[in-house]
Write a protein that holds these residues in place. Structure first.
Motif, PDB file in Angstrom:
ATOM      1  N   THR A   7      -0.394   2.116  -1.219  1.00 35.51           N
ATOM      2  CA  THR A   7       1.008   2.688  -0.997  1.00 35.51           C
ATOM      3  C   THR A   7       1.435   2.682   0.421  1.00 35.51           C
ATOM      4  OG1 THR A   7       0.729   4.076  -2.936  1.00 35.51           O
ATOM      5  CG2 THR A   7       2.557   4.708  -1.358  1.00 35.51           C
ATOM      6  N   TYR A  11       6.547  -4.025   0.929  1.00 31.48           N
ATOM      7  CA  TYR A  11       6.491  -4.539  -0.357  1.00 31.48           C
ATOM      8  C   TYR A  11       7.979  -5.729  -0.801  1.00 31.48           C
ATOM      9  CZ  TYR A  11       5.794  -4.857  -5.491  1.00 31.48           C
ATOM     10  OH  TYR A  11       5.455  -5.273  -6.484  1.00 31.48           O
ATOM     11  N   LYS A  43       5.776  -0.200  -0.102  1.00 32.91           N
ATOM     12  CA  LYS A  43       5.309   0.207  -1.317  1.00 32.91           C
ATOM     13  C   LYS A  43       5.327   1.788  -1.794  1.00 32.91           C
ATOM     14  CE  LYS A  43       1.843  -0.767  -4.863  1.00 32.91           C
ATOM     15  NZ  LYS A  43       1.703   0.615  -5.559  1.00 32.91           N
ATOM     16  N   ASP A  78       6.179  -8.317  -2.420  1.00 31.63           N
ATOM     17  CA  ASP A  78       4.973  -8.240  -2.358  1.00 31.63           C
ATOM     18  C   ASP A  78       4.127  -9.619  -2.071  1.00 31.63           C
ATOM     19  OD1 ASP A  78       2.356  -6.872  -2.994  1.00 31.63           O
ATOM     20  OD2 ASP A  78       2.140  -7.621  -4.781  1.00 31.63           O
ATOM     21  N   GLU A 175       4.947  -2.097 -10.417  1.00 32.27           N
ATOM     22  CA  GLU A 175       4.850  -1.744  -9.154  1.00 32.27           C
ATOM     23  C   GLU A 175       6.182  -1.267  -8.487  1.00 32.27           C
ATOM     24  OE1 GLU A 175       2.658  -4.522  -6.727  1.00 32.27           O
ATOM     25  OE2 GLU A 175       0.895  -4.181  -7.865  1.00 32.27           O
ATOM     26  N   CYS A 176       7.353  -1.577  -8.960  1.00 34.35           N
ATOM     27  CA  CYS A 176       8.829  -1.423  -8.438  1.00 34.35           C
ATOM     28  C   CYS A 176       9.734  -1.464  -9.372  1.00 34.35           C
ATOM     29  CB  CYS A 176       9.187  -2.426  -7.426  1.00 34.35           C
ATOM     30  SG  CYS A 176      10.845  -2.265  -6.877  1.00 34.35           S
ATOM     31  N   THR A 207       7.406   2.022  -6.380  1.00 34.19           N
ATOM     32  CA  THR A 207       8.450   1.750  -5.515  1.00 34.19           C
ATOM     33  C   THR A 207       9.867   1.836  -6.377  1.00 34.19           C
ATOM     34  OG1 THR A 207       7.376   0.120  -4.116  1.00 34.19           O
ATOM     35  CG2 THR A 207       9.886   0.160  -3.988  1.00 34.19           C
TER      36      THR A 207
END
Length: 293
Positions: A7, A11, A43, A78, A175-176, A207
Motif C-alpha cells: 500500500t 499505482y 496504491k 501498476d 486493486e483499484c 485504491t
C-alpha cells in the motif's frame, strides 16, 4: 477482499499524457480532452476527481480502466505501460486489477438474479464453480447484501442495484475501483451507502477513485484533484482545495455547503477553523460559541 500489501506504492502514473477523441494527435488542429497530465496516485489512496462538465473527468476514468488508450504521453498501471500496442494478456491482467462502477447501475446488471450477475465476470474468466460461489458470497457480504443472492435486480432500489454492481467488481478482487459519477442517480440515502462502501474499500488497501460533481462527496476523500479544460488545475487535500475560495470561484466550483458556511463565517470575522464536513463544522462553531462565553 484485496491484497493490501505494498500500500502506498505508485499505482497509476501519467506523464505528459494527452487524449483526443477521433483526431490525429499530431495535427496542430487537434482538440484534446486531456492535456499534459502529470499525475501519480498511490496504491490504497482515496482520491476524488472533480471539475465542470467537459473538464476531462470521465476521459481520465476511461483511460485508467482501459476503455481508451493515451493519444500521447505515458500511462502506467501498476508498473505496466499502457498503449494501443498492449498485448491481450497484459490488458486482461489490468482488467482484473482495475474495475469501474458507472453512473447507471442498470447498464451494468446483465442477469435475472443477483448472484448470477455477480458471477458473470468470473464465469467468463473460467473460474471453478466453488471459487465463484465463495467470491459471490464474500462480495455480497462486503456490500451488505448477504441475503439477496436470489433476488431479482429489477426489484431492488437504486442504491441496492449500485451495491450489486459494486459486488460484481469486488468479486474480481481488484486493486483499484473507479466510481464514475456512481451516486449521481441515487437519493441521499443511497449516496451515503455507496460512500460508506468507498471508505471501507480504502481501509482494505484498495485504491478508490471517485469521479464526482458532488463536492460533499469529494470532501470525504483523502485527496482532491480538480480538472479544468482537460488540465489539472489543483491537487491537494480537501481542506486545501475547499479553503481556496478564489480558486474555486475562478473554476466555477461550488464548495461543500459546510465549507461555504465556514468560509463565510471567517469573512464575517468569526475565528472559526476550516471545516468541510458537517461534523467539523458543528465542532468549530461550538468551540467558537464556548470561547465567546
Amino acid at each position: 477482499m484485496s491484497d493490501n500489501s505494498n500500500t502506498g506504492r505508485d499505482y497509476l502514473v501519467c506523464r505528459s499524457l494527452y487524449y483526443t477523441y477521433g483526431q490525429d494527435a499530431s495535427s496542430p488542429d487537434a482538440s484534446f480532452a486531456l492535456k499534459n497530465i502529470d499525475l501519480t496516485i498511490g496504491k490504497g489512496e482515496f482520491v476524488a476527481v472533480v471539475g465542470r462538465n467537459s473538464s476531462g473527468k470521465s476521459t481520465l476514468a476511461k483511460l485508467f480502466s482501459l476503455v481508451i488508450y493515451p493519444s500521447l504521453g505515458e500511462l502506467y498501471i501498476d508498473g505496466t505501460e499502457v498503449g494501443p500496442d498492449l498485448d491481450e494478456e497484459a490488458a486482461l491482467e489490468i482488467h482484473r486489477k482495475v474495475g469501474m462502477v458507472f453512473q447507471n447501475p442498470d447498464n451494468q446488471l446483465v442477469a435475472t438474479l443477483v448472484e448470477e450477475d455477480i458471477a458473470f465476470g468470473l464465469e467468463n474468466l473460467g473460474y471453478p464453480s466453488e471459487e465463484i460461489r465463495r467470491r459471490v458470497d464474500l462480495s455480497l457480504d462486503a456490500v451488505g447484501l448477504s441475503g439477496y443472492a436470489g433476488a431479482e435486480p429489477s426489484r431492488l432500489s437504486g442504491g441496492q442495484k449500485q451495491r450489486v454492481a459494486i459486488a460484481g467488481i469486488l468479486a474480481m478482487m481488484p486493486e483499484c475501483i473507479i466510481f464514475d459519477e456512481s451516486t449521481a442517480m441515487l437519493d441521499p440515502g443511497g449516496r451515503r451507502e455507496i460512500m460508506k462502501i468507498m471508505k471501507t474499500l480504502k481501509s482494505q488497501g484498495i485504491t478508490v477513485i471517485n469521479i464526482t460533481h458532488l463536492m460533499e462527496e469529494a470532501a470525504e476523500a483523502d485527496r482532491v484533484i480538480v480538472l479544468d479544460k482537460g488540465r489539472i488545475a489543483a491537487d491537494g487535500t480537501p481542506h486545501e482545495i475547499f479553503s481556496d475560495t478564489e480558486m474555486l470561484t475562478r473554476l466555477g466550483i461550488l464548495p461543500p455547503q459546510c465549507a461555504d458556511v465556514m468560509n463565510g463565517l471567517r469573512e464575517a470575522g468569526f475565528p472559526v477553523g476550516a471545516g468541510i464536513t458537517p461534523e467539523e463544522c458543528a465542532d468549530q462553531i461550538s468551540q467558537t460559541v464556548i470561547a465567546r462565553g
